[in-house]
Motif scaffolding. Structure first.
Motif, PDB file in Angstrom:
ATOM      1  N   TRP A   1       0.849  -1.194   0.000  1.00 16.97           N
ATOM      2  CA  TRP A   1       0.000   0.000   0.000  1.00 16.97           C
ATOM      3  C   TRP A   1       0.876   1.231   0.000  1.00 16.97           C
ATOM      4  O   TRP A   1       2.009   1.212   0.454  1.00 16.97           O
ATOM      5  N   TRP A   2       0.318   2.301  -0.554  1.00 12.89           N
ATOM      6  CA  TRP A   2       0.991   3.594  -0.543  1.00 12.89           C
ATOM      7  C   TRP A   2      -0.064   4.686  -0.541  1.00 12.89           C
ATOM      8  O   TRP A   2      -1.206   4.476  -0.920  1.00 12.89           O
ATOM      9  N   SER A   3       0.358   5.853  -0.065  1.00 10.70           N
ATOM     10  CA  SER A   3      -0.543   6.997  -0.007  1.00 10.70           C
ATOM     11  C   SER A   3       0.224   8.248  -0.423  1.00 10.70           C
ATOM     12  O   SER A   3       1.374   8.427  -0.034  1.00 10.70           O
ATOM     13  N   LEU A   4      -0.425   9.065  -1.231  1.00  6.41           N
ATOM     14  CA  LEU A   4       0.168  10.316  -1.705  1.00  6.41           C
ATOM     15  C   LEU A   4      -0.711  11.481  -1.294  1.00  6.41           C
ATOM     16  O   LEU A   4      -1.933  11.402  -1.357  1.00  6.41           O
ATOM     17  N   HIS A   5      -0.076  12.551  -0.913  1.00  6.20           N
ATOM     18  CA  HIS A   5      -0.761  13.819  -0.661  1.00  6.20           C
ATOM     19  C   HIS A   5      -0.322  14.732  -1.804  1.00  6.20           C
ATOM     20  O   HIS A   5       0.860  15.077  -1.890  1.00  6.20           O
ATOM     21  N   LEU A   6      -1.247  15.058  -2.714  1.00  9.39           N
ATOM     22  CA  LEU A   6      -0.894  15.765  -3.949  1.00  9.39           C
ATOM     23  C   LEU A   6      -1.550  17.132  -4.029  1.00  9.39           C
ATOM     24  O   LEU A   6      -2.676  17.319  -3.558  1.00  9.39           O
ATOM     25  N   ARG A   7      -0.850  18.056  -4.665  1.00 12.73           N
ATOM     26  CA  ARG A   7      -1.436  19.366  -4.940  1.00 12.73           C
ATOM     27  C   ARG A   7      -2.506  19.222  -6.010  1.00 12.73           C
ATOM     28  O   ARG A   7      -2.382  18.393  -6.899  1.00 12.73           O
ATOM     29  N   ARG A   8      -3.529  20.038  -5.934  1.00 12.20           N
ATOM     30  CA  ARG A   8      -4.601  20.020  -6.928  1.00 12.20           C
ATOM     31  C   ARG A   8      -4.128  20.727  -8.193  1.00 12.20           C
ATOM     32  O   ARG A   8      -4.565  21.816  -8.528  1.00 12.20           O
TER      33      ARG A   8
ATOM     34  N   ALA B   1      -0.642  18.403 -13.215  1.00 10.70           N
ATOM     35  CA  ALA B   1       0.598  17.609 -13.274  1.00 10.70           C
ATOM     36  C   ALA B   1       0.624  16.483 -12.255  1.00 10.70           C
ATOM     37  O   ALA B   1       1.386  15.528 -12.413  1.00 10.70           O
ATOM     38  N   SER B   2      -0.204  16.542 -11.230  1.00  8.95           N
ATOM     39  CA  SER B   2      -0.211  15.491 -10.214  1.00  8.95           C
ATOM     40  C   SER B   2      -0.891  14.214 -10.717  1.00  8.95           C
ATOM     41  O   SER B   2      -0.609  13.123 -10.226  1.00  8.95           O
ATOM     42  N   VAL B   3      -1.759  14.336 -11.692  1.00  5.58           N
ATOM     43  CA  VAL B   3      -2.530  13.182 -12.166  1.00  5.58           C
ATOM     44  C   VAL B   3      -1.631  12.116 -12.800  1.00  5.58           C
ATOM     45  O   VAL B   3      -1.688  10.945 -12.404  1.00  5.58           O
ATOM     46  N   PRO B   4      -0.769  12.462 -13.764  1.00  7.36           N
ATOM     47  CA  PRO B   4       0.096  11.418 -14.326  1.00  7.36           C
ATOM     48  C   PRO B   4       1.086  10.852 -13.309  1.00  7.36           C
ATOM     49  O   PRO B   4       1.492   9.693 -13.421  1.00  7.36           O
ATOM     50  N   LEU B   5       1.472  11.624 -12.306  1.00  8.41           N
ATOM     51  CA  LEU B   5       2.356  11.115 -11.262  1.00  8.41           C
ATOM     52  C   LEU B   5       1.686   9.958 -10.525  1.00  8.41           C
ATOM     53  O   LEU B   5       2.282   8.892 -10.344  1.00  8.41           O
ATOM     54  N   ALA B   6       0.445  10.156 -10.103  1.00  6.49           N
ATOM     55  CA  ALA B   6      -0.282   9.094  -9.398  1.00  6.49           C
ATOM     56  C   ALA B   6      -0.462   7.881 -10.303  1.00  6.49           C
ATOM     57  O   ALA B   6      -0.283   6.736  -9.880  1.00  6.49           O
ATOM     58  N   ARG B   7      -0.784   8.133 -11.555  1.00 10.03           N
ATOM     59  CA  ARG B   7      -1.002   7.034 -12.509  1.00 10.03           C
ATOM     60  C   ARG B   7       0.282   6.225 -12.717  1.00 10.03           C
ATOM     61  O   ARG B   7       0.261   4.990 -12.689  1.00 10.03           O
TER      62      ARG B   7
ATOM     63  N   CYS C   1      -8.658  11.204 -10.025  1.00  7.33           N
ATOM     64  CA  CYS C   1      -7.734  12.306  -9.729  1.00  7.33           C
ATOM     65  C   CYS C   1      -8.128  13.574 -10.485  1.00  7.33           C
ATOM     66  O   CYS C   1      -8.080  14.680  -9.924  1.00  7.33           O
ATOM     67  N   ALA C   2      -8.515  13.429 -11.752  1.00  5.51           N
ATOM     68  CA  ALA C   2      -8.936  14.599 -12.529  1.00  5.51           C
ATOM     69  C   ALA C   2     -10.135  15.274 -11.876  1.00  5.51           C
ATOM     70  O   ALA C   2     -10.212  16.511 -11.821  1.00  5.51           O
ATOM     71  N   ASN C   3     -11.070  14.486 -11.351  1.00  8.45           N
ATOM     72  CA  ASN C   3     -12.217  15.065 -10.639  1.00  8.45           C
ATOM     73  C   ASN C   3     -11.772  15.804  -9.389  1.00  8.45           C
ATOM     74  O   ASN C   3     -12.270  16.889  -9.085  1.00  8.45           O
ATOM     75  N   ALA C   4     -10.821  15.223  -8.641  1.00 11.45           N
ATOM     76  CA  ALA C   4     -10.322  15.880  -7.429  1.00 11.45           C
ATOM     77  C   ALA C   4      -9.620  17.192  -7.762  1.00 11.45           C
ATOM     78  O   ALA C   4      -9.773  18.190  -7.059  1.00 11.45           O
ATOM     79  N   VAL C   5      -8.848  17.194  -8.852  1.00  7.56           N
ATOM     80  CA  VAL C   5      -8.148  18.418  -9.259  1.00  7.56           C
ATOM     81  C   VAL C   5      -9.155  19.488  -9.658  1.00  7.56           C
ATOM     82  O   VAL C   5      -9.040  20.647  -9.263  1.00  7.56           O
ATOM     83  N   GLU C   6     -10.161  19.096 -10.420  1.00  6.95           N
ATOM     84  CA  GLU C   6     -11.113  20.079 -10.934  1.00  6.95           C
ATOM     85  C   GLU C   6     -12.131  20.543  -9.897  1.00  6.95           C
ATOM     86  O   GLU C   6     -12.478  21.715  -9.836  1.00  6.95           O
TER      87      GLU C   6
END
Length: 147
Positions: free
Chosen positions: A4-11, A14-20, A48-53
């Motif tokens: 398991w892993w967890s990321l805290h990403l900025r909205r 550019a964060s979307v492809p990182l998670a993918r 992720c795209a929904n979270a960013v938007e």
């Protein structure tokens, strides 16, 4: 095997492809079938795209981050994407987008690509949590076992 892993990403977009990429790399290393990895990576991209938007308060001091957590445990992968936005409309007010719409099809796509989807509010905090899981299939020679 359990990973398991967890990321805290900025909205930010550019964060979307990182998670993918992190998800695809983890599943490839663990030996997950590439078709399953692809389905989950597309579903993650949509969440992720929904979270960013939609996932934060535009007011000064509002949250500009979201969280992605992935669990590969036994025969299942579970992914959660949580934001601190205004949340989704009530279930009876939510309508999927038309097939020819350019936006609004992400949640429907997640439902088609995964085995189980739950969309809800973060308890007591507001925001939205999109979680989904899929039964895994394995390749015969996973990198993690041969390294």
């Amino acid at each position: 095997m359990s990973i398991w892993w967890s990321l805290h990403l900025r909205r930010e977009a550019a964060s979307v492809p990182l998670a993918r990429r992190l998800l695809i790399g983890t599943m490839e290393t663990a030996g997950v079938d590439p078709d399953i990895s692809y389905d989950l990576s597309v579903a993650l991209t949509e969440a992720c795209a929904n979270a960013v938007e939609h996932g934060g308060d535009a007011a000064p001091g509002g949250s500009q981050a979201y969280r992605v957590t992935a669990y590969l445990d036994g025969e299942k992968c579970r992914i959660e994407v949580a934001d601190s936005g205004p949340g989704l409309p009530r279930a009876q007010d939510f309508r999927p987008a038309r097939a020819d719409a350019e936006h609004g099809r992400g949640l429907c796509l997640i439902q088609e690509l995964t085995d189980h989807v739950h969309i809800g509010a973060k308890p007591g905090l507001g925001g939205t949590v999109v979680s989904f899981d899929k039964i895994l299939k394995w390749t015969k020679d996973p990198s993690l076992l041969t390294a």
